[in-house]
Scaffold this motif. Structure first.
Motif, short mmCIF file in Angstrom:
data_model
loop_
_atom_site.label_atom_id
_atom_site.label_comp_id
_atom_site.label_asym_id
_atom_site.label_seq_id
_atom_site.Cartn_x
_atom_site.Cartn_y
_atom_site.Cartn_z
N SER A 56 0.77 7.71 8.73
CA SER A 56 -0.02 8.39 7.70
C SER A 56 0.38 9.86 7.63
N ALA B 225 -1.90 -0.01 8.53
CA ALA B 225 -2.07 1.11 7.59
C ALA B 225 -3.47 1.69 7.69
N ALA C 154 -4.16 5.70 9.24
CA ALA C 154 -4.82 6.70 8.41
C ALA C 154 -5.90 7.48 9.16
N GLY D 62 -8.26 12.63 1.93
CA GLY D 62 -8.20 11.97 3.22
C GLY D 62 -9.41 12.23 4.10
N THR E 47 -10.95 2.56 5.19
CA THR E 47 -9.83 3.45 4.86
C THR E 47 -9.38 3.12 3.45
N ILE F 47 -6.46 3.61 0.79
CA ILE F 47 -5.04 3.96 0.76
C ILE F 47 -4.62 4.31 -0.65
N LYS G 192 1.53 3.37 -0.68
CA LYS G 192 2.39 3.02 0.44
C LYS G 192 3.84 3.23 0.03
N LYS H 256 -5.57 8.04 1.54
CA LYS H 256 -4.47 8.35 2.43
C LYS H 256 -3.12 7.85 1.91
N ILE I 81 0.57 6.46 2.99
CA ILE I 81 1.11 5.71 4.11
C ILE I 81 2.62 5.50 3.93
#
Length: 358
Positions: A73, A155, A159, A196, A327, A329, A332, A353, A355
């Motif tokens: 992350s 993942a 994070a 985040g 979390t 995301i 990615k 977040k 990743i």
């Protein structure tokens, strides 16, 4: 794995942003020729792909584990270190492989390691002094590594370290919130609540039975409400810029995750002994902190310095396992395109977040 090589992304000096990661942009060149009455234009396309280095796989030293990475992350502190913004506190040795928040599988253990063995799935915080996360393998200290249950994906876990632990420390230490909900109900403001740290802070504050007011951009209002926020302000509106609670509440604590906003902007909306907890304090914030201390003001600015602890990371992992915290995301990216993740982090508008996966 001594003698084996791995792919990694690194930079060799301070500054440079994405270009400093040995990434070259796509350029179009136009060449114009006047021929009689006609103008002929030629376009040349030059494409240069990112240069990712191959370096030796690190070996675990005493009390370290070697982890085959499954997810890494990114955090704003990563590119701030590259930029040299916090050089006095976190000096860098070059070349540097950035990023610290990782999840993966233990491949080897160094001498003295007692709690892990090859095959264990883990999440870890690497040292900000050395980094190492944008690679296929990394070594982590045993004392900042925890086991990852199968219910928590790589993942999701990667994070958590910097963002999740920052939110947890801010709410439980300076803000004094009890996450089991047994304490007095507090009024909490979370700025940049879709980011985040912010998206974890909203969820944790609600676990502590707080009334949560949050700020974010218009496109993320519904998202932040889905995290549990009681009131959500668009930071670009007059009401949002003034940080006024729609219900007229005064804030016992502000989890300040945005940049460039002075303490004075929050002060009118603080309770009698309210605190602004600044997770990215700059020189002005430190000056305000000192002034408030010297003048013994009841309203305080508290600069936050994250102190990662394994027990806190394990606590966050278990909250995710239990479904009490999620979390989110934003995106990615494969390691081969990690420069795109880096650019997105610098842009500063991620929802949740970012990743990178080998």
């Amino acid at each position: 794995m001594a003698g084996k090589l791995m792919h990694a992304l690194q930079y060799d000096s301070y500054g440079g942003g994405v270009a400093g990661l040995k990434v070259f942009n796509l350029y179009f060149f136009r060449y114009r020729i006047d021929c009689s009455s006609e103008v002929v234009s030629y376009y040349f396309l030059i494409t240069v792909v990112a240069f990712h280095v191959q370096v030796p796989v690190p070996s675990p030293k005493n009390n370290e584990v070697l982890v085959k990475l499954e997810a890494t992350s990114l955090n704003p502190v990563d590119w701030k270190i590259q930029k040299g913004m916090i050089r006095p506190f976190l000096p860098r040795k070059f070349p540097c492989i950035p990023a610290t928040d990782v999840a993966g599988e233990v491949m080897e253990v160094g001498s003295g390691v007692k709690n892990f063995k090859a095959g264990d799935k883990v999440v870890a915080v690497l040292s900000h002094l050395t980094g190492g996360g944008l690679a296929e393998f990394a070594v982590a200290s045993e004392k900042l590594t925890v086991k990852r249950p199968q219910e928590v994906g790589a993942a999701e876990a990667a994070a958590l370290p910097v963002a999740g632990l920052t939110a947890l420390q801010a709410l439980t230490n300076p803000a004094g919130l009890k996450l089991d909900g047994t304490g007095k109900q507090a009024n909490i403001l979370v700025t940049a609540a879709s980011g985040g740290v912010g998206h974890y802070a909203v969820q944790l504050a609600k676990l502590g039975n707080a009334h949560v007011t949050a700020t974010c951009g218009a496109r993320n209002i519904d998202f932040v409400k889905s995290l549990g926020a009681d009131e959500v302000l668009d930071y670009k509106t007059p009401e949002g810029a003034a940080f006024k609670s729609p219900s007229g509440k005064k804030y016992d604590a502000v989890i300040h995750c945005a940049n460039g906003i002075p303490f004075s902007a929050f002060e009118p909306n603080l309770s009698e002994d309210g605190k602004v907890i600044d997770i990215t304090p700059g020189p002005k914030a430190m000056w305000t902190y000192a002034v408030k201390k010297v003048t013994m003001s009841k309203k305080q600015l508290v600069p936050l310095l994250l102190i990662p602890k394994a027990e806190n990371l394990e606590f966050m992992v278990n909250l995710v396992k239990q479904g009490k915290v999620k979390t989110v995301i934003d995106s990615k990216h494969p390691l081969s395109k990690a420069e795109n993740a880096w650019a997105k982090s610098i842009d500063g508008h991620a929802t949740g977040k970012i990743i990178v996966e080998p």
